[in-house]
Design an enzyme around this catalytic site. Sequence first.
Site, PDB file in Angstrom:
ATOM      1  N   LYS A  95     -70.052 -13.205 -71.304  1.00 32.14           N
ATOM      2  CA  LYS A  95     -70.383 -14.561 -71.752  1.00 32.14           C
ATOM      3  C   LYS A  95     -70.348 -14.591 -73.276  1.00 32.14           C
ATOM      4  CE  LYS A  95     -71.569 -18.784 -71.485  1.00 32.14           C
ATOM      5  NZ  LYS A  95     -70.759 -18.959 -72.719  1.00 32.14           N
ATOM      6  N   LYS A 138     -76.150  -8.931 -78.977  1.00 30.32           N
ATOM      7  CA  LYS A 138     -76.981 -10.144 -79.022  1.00 30.32           C
ATOM      8  C   LYS A 138     -77.664 -10.388 -77.678  1.00 30.32           C
ATOM      9  CE  LYS A 138     -75.409 -13.503 -81.497  1.00 30.32           C
ATOM     10  NZ  LYS A 138     -74.700 -14.714 -82.011  1.00 30.32           N
ATOM     11  N   LYS A 140     -65.831 -12.492 -75.836  1.00 23.65           N
ATOM     12  CA  LYS A 140     -65.425 -13.511 -76.793  1.00 23.65           C
ATOM     13  C   LYS A 140     -63.960 -13.841 -76.544  1.00 23.65           C
ATOM     14  CE  LYS A 140     -67.388 -15.557 -80.450  1.00 23.65           C
ATOM     15  NZ  LYS A 140     -68.775 -16.069 -80.505  1.00 23.65           N
ATOM     16  N   THR A 146     -78.751 -23.508 -82.172  1.00 28.82           N
ATOM     17  CA  THR A 146     -78.602 -22.265 -82.921  1.00 28.82           C
ATOM     18  C   THR A 146     -79.261 -22.379 -84.296  1.00 28.82           C
ATOM     19  OG1 THR A 146     -76.539 -21.722 -81.787  1.00 28.82           O
ATOM     20  CG2 THR A 146     -76.969 -20.605 -83.873  1.00 28.82           C
TER      21      THR A 146
END
Length: 380
Positions: free
Chosen positions: A42, A66, A78, A152
């Site tokens: 993801k 992360k 990614k 974010t």
Amino acid sequence: MTADVFSLMDEWGPEKIVAVSDPKLGMKGVLVIDNTARGMGKGGTRMQPTVSVPEVARLARVMTWKWAAVDLFYGGAKAGIQADPNSPHKEAILRSFVRRLRNEVPEEYVFGLDMGLTERDAAIINDELGRGSAVGTPYELNGVPYDKLGVTGYGVAEVVDEIAALQGLAGARVAVQGFGAVGHAVAARLHDLGYPVVAISTARGAVADDSGLDIPELLRLREEFGDDLVEHCDGTRIDPGAELLADAEIVVPAALQDVIDVDVARKMRAQLIVEGANLPTSPEAQRYLHDKGVTVVPDFIANAGGVVSAAFAMEHRFSPFRPPTDQIFTMVSEKLRSNAHDVLAEASESGATTHEAARALAQRRVRAAMELRGGSLIPQ
């Protein structure tokens, strides 16, 4: 594509690199699934003319750390499309790219948003591949538009407030590099928390005011003029990059990667740097700042609000009910404040840089999952 894909691989991954192209459209793209020991891949998808395989692989690795650092059970991945996001053929390029990844999506990877893609693009991906292939879709499609919500940037600001309070910097001056999806939300939240934002930048330039910029007005101008807001706002125009060197106790690089090397670090006045962008500081700069006594909160700790909201969206992507998005902000604040506090404590105890401490924490979790799935790792 790099001449030696194998050079990108180490004991952690990538597990899979899928390069695709469409000669008719001139589309070139890549998906990198780095490590799925803790869950399916993801991560966001970016569309930029300069996208490269090594860049996407590097970002996929950041996603591995992360997810593990925030202790959510997804794997690092990614995707990147080598194209201009302002192209009149953007939709055709995007549809072509995702069609060629049908074998991987959504079983091994689910698209998210990164540079160059919007909530509408997430909706187009789901239209092309089926519901659940992308998250970050608009409200109108029962999605969680976390870019539009500014989750974010909100999380980065919460980390600033948490660590600033610990270091006696609550309410101190802040400079924010970038006023895009992340940077504008950082500035907005910090303004609400009582921090004067004394410098910001966009792709068109930078502006500063030692007494504090009018953030509500800048947000209004952003809606009207986009990056050109710097041409229409009050404040003193400064050279691009000078915002990092502003007379501010706190600096938030929230735009591009690789903007703080040792030379820049030597000129910075900040006592606290909170990384809103991915990979903004070099390892040499991190060590220099550590030795100088400057606190740096790593990117995959500070900007993990996006992955928290993406995980929330993943859990609700097939629900017929509108997700309770107000819960995201509470979850992001609690998780990121706690994680930042823990990483700084571990760095202080071990003498490592904050990046080394955060990466060690994430690696322990990933290694444990890898070993549980198949015994001991083969030494490299």
